[in-house]
Design a protein around this motif. Structure first.
Motif: not given
Length: 504
Positions: A280, A283, A285, A305, A307, A309
């Protein structure tokens, strides 16, 4: 030839509202104009630096504009389009020849030039109106119409430093087009607008020419020019190379663009070849950014929210004001979330449109060093990469001119070249190529392709759905600071396009 003669006769029978005769303007390249420039030169000046010389972006130019027409101007970056607009609008004075205009000229240069970023949108409406010589009571009368047309909602009470480039373009167009201009010039002013606003603006321009005298549009979008212009002029190195039917002139220009050298396979925008890994890189949150609109809180971003990669190429799409640019500022640590968190693994290099961070008084060469310092790049690395950056930008002739004389396309070229040459882990592109000409867009797209195969992640903010579908492995659609859809690029783009159709 017969078609050209018929077109010429039709034009001669119409009222001339703009006439440019033997027009020329010159600049001095290599000059340093202020104290800051001279101080900065202590860091970057070299023994072999070019000496001051005269530069003519336009010379011996003749052009007429006619009552009731929408005139488009196309050409590569640095061809003289912006300089011509500044001469017509009186911002620059010619060194040779003359400019005649039958009526007041209102000009909207890219990104609402003339806005004060510390003032609110409402205050800037009045500021721009007064700068155009419009009485305050007239602005009072038109304010709600301007506000509604812009679609900014409560953001009209927000300082403009929080606006995205598209929001500035919306407000700038709304002001200039609603205050009864006689001759309206739009120089790259709508390139960052979303599709829905672009259609509304095109309809407004058609209304304007019925009551005003003419509209002049500078654009790099040949499709936009063919759809919306009555006549097209192609400028190249300060000379008119084509003038007439938009489809014919657009084809002449397209045919003139040098073909890229063929590699082992012919270049074509394709999905990234890099393998998407479990690692990741980004990210978010519950990331939230909150502003105050008067006494009320406004969420530019709310509870994000997601992610990203390693190996992903993510397109960020949505209307102006959806929160895309705010997200980019979070990813580059320009902003911090008011709630939640955002974690980034790796060095980030961002190109936030039109050479953000450039000092207008410094030359392009000096700004390469300045941007290197801002990105914490050692001077010896900038020294090593300097010639590559200049070559890739394609503006070597203007590299020693102050950036304030650059068109938005030239600034975009240089900004992209600096950011791309430094090979970051995470590369963010926020509408930075919306003003690029055809040849540079192809070259830049090829460079993006290379970076997609070497960078950990690439994040692209764009209003070009075709570009997102072709290049991105994934798309995130945002509205009102929240994620509406996140998934495979083609699927999310189609969802977004269907939404635009339903609303418009």
């Amino acid at each position: 030839m017969v078609q050209e003669q018929v077109t010429h006769e039709k034009q001669e029978n119409r009222e001339v509202v703009l006439e440019v005769k033997d027009l020329g303007v010159s600049f001095r390249a290599g000059t340093t104009e202020d104290y800051k420039s001279k101080v900065f030169n202590l860091f970057s000046k070299k023994d072999d630096e070019p000496k001051e010389k005269e530069f003519w972006p336009l010379r011996n130019l003749d052009l007429k504009g006619y009552q009731g027409e929408i005139l488009g101007i196309i050409g590569s970056n640095g061809s003289g389009k912006t300089t011509l607009c500044k001469l017509i609008s009186g911002i620059l004075k010619p060194d040779e020849g003359s400019v005649y205009t039958d009526g007041e000229v209102s000009a909207l240069f890219s990104l609402g030039m003339g806005f004060n970023k510390e003032l609110t949108g409402r205050e800037n409406v009045y500021l721009n109106g007064m700068m155009l010589g419009i009485p305050k009571d007239t602005i009072d009368e038109y304010f709600e119409t301007i506000h509604e047309f812009s679609g900014l909602g409560e953001f009209i009470e927000q300082p403009m430093k929080y606006y995205s480039s598209g929001m500035k373009a919306r407000l700038g167009f709304s002001v200039t087009s609603h205050l009864n201009p006689e001759i309206l010039i739009l120089d790259e002013a709508l390139n960052t607008g979303d599709a829905q606003f672009g259609k509304k603006a095109a309809d407004k321009m058609k209304q304007l020419v019925k009551q005003a005298k003419m509209v002049i549009i500078v654009t790099h979008s040949l499709n936009y020019a063919k759809r919306n212009c009555d006549r097209l002029v192609w400028l190249d190195q300060g000379e008119i190379k084509g003038d007439g039917d938009p489809k014919e002139v657009a084809k002449m220009y397209r045919d003139s663009v040098p073909k890229r050298p063929k590699r082992q396979r012919s270049f074509e925008l394709v999905k990234a070849n890099a393998e998407v890994k479990d690692n990741v890189i980004v990210k978010a949150d519950d990331a939230t950014v909150e502003y105050k609109l008067g006494r009320k809180p406004f969420h530019a971003l709310k509870d994000l929210d997601f992610e990203i990669r390693e190996g992903e190429v993510v397109g960020i799409i949505g209307h102006n004001g959806a929160g895309k640019s705010t997200l980019c500022k979070l990813l580059t640590n320009i902003l911090r979330p008011d709630q939640g968190s955002i974690l980034i693994q790796g060095d980030t290099s961002a190109l936030l449109g039109y050479g953000t961070g450039f000092n207008a008084q410094l030359s392009g060469r000096d700004n390469i060093y300045l941007n290197g310092m801002l990105l914490n790049i050692p001077k010896d690395v900038v020294d090593r990469e300097l010639e590559n950056i200049i070559d890739f930008s394609g503006i070597r002739k203007s590299i020693d001119k102050p950036v304030k004389y650059y068109s938005s396309g030239m600034a975009a070229r240089l900004g992209f070249s600096i950011a791309a040459q430094l090979k970051p882990d995470i590369f963010i592109i926020d509408e930075a190529l919306s003003t690029g000409d055809m040849a540079f867009k192809e070259k830049a797209s090829e460079k993006i392709q290379e970076m997609m195969e070497s960078a950990k992640a690439v994040i692209i903010v764009s209003h070009s759905m075709r570009f997102v579908k072709q290049v991105c492995t994934r798309a995130i659609w945002m509205e009102q600071g929240q994620i509406v859809s996140d998934g495979e690029a083609e699927e999310v783009v189609e969802q977004y396009k269907e939404s635009v159709k339903r609303k418009g």
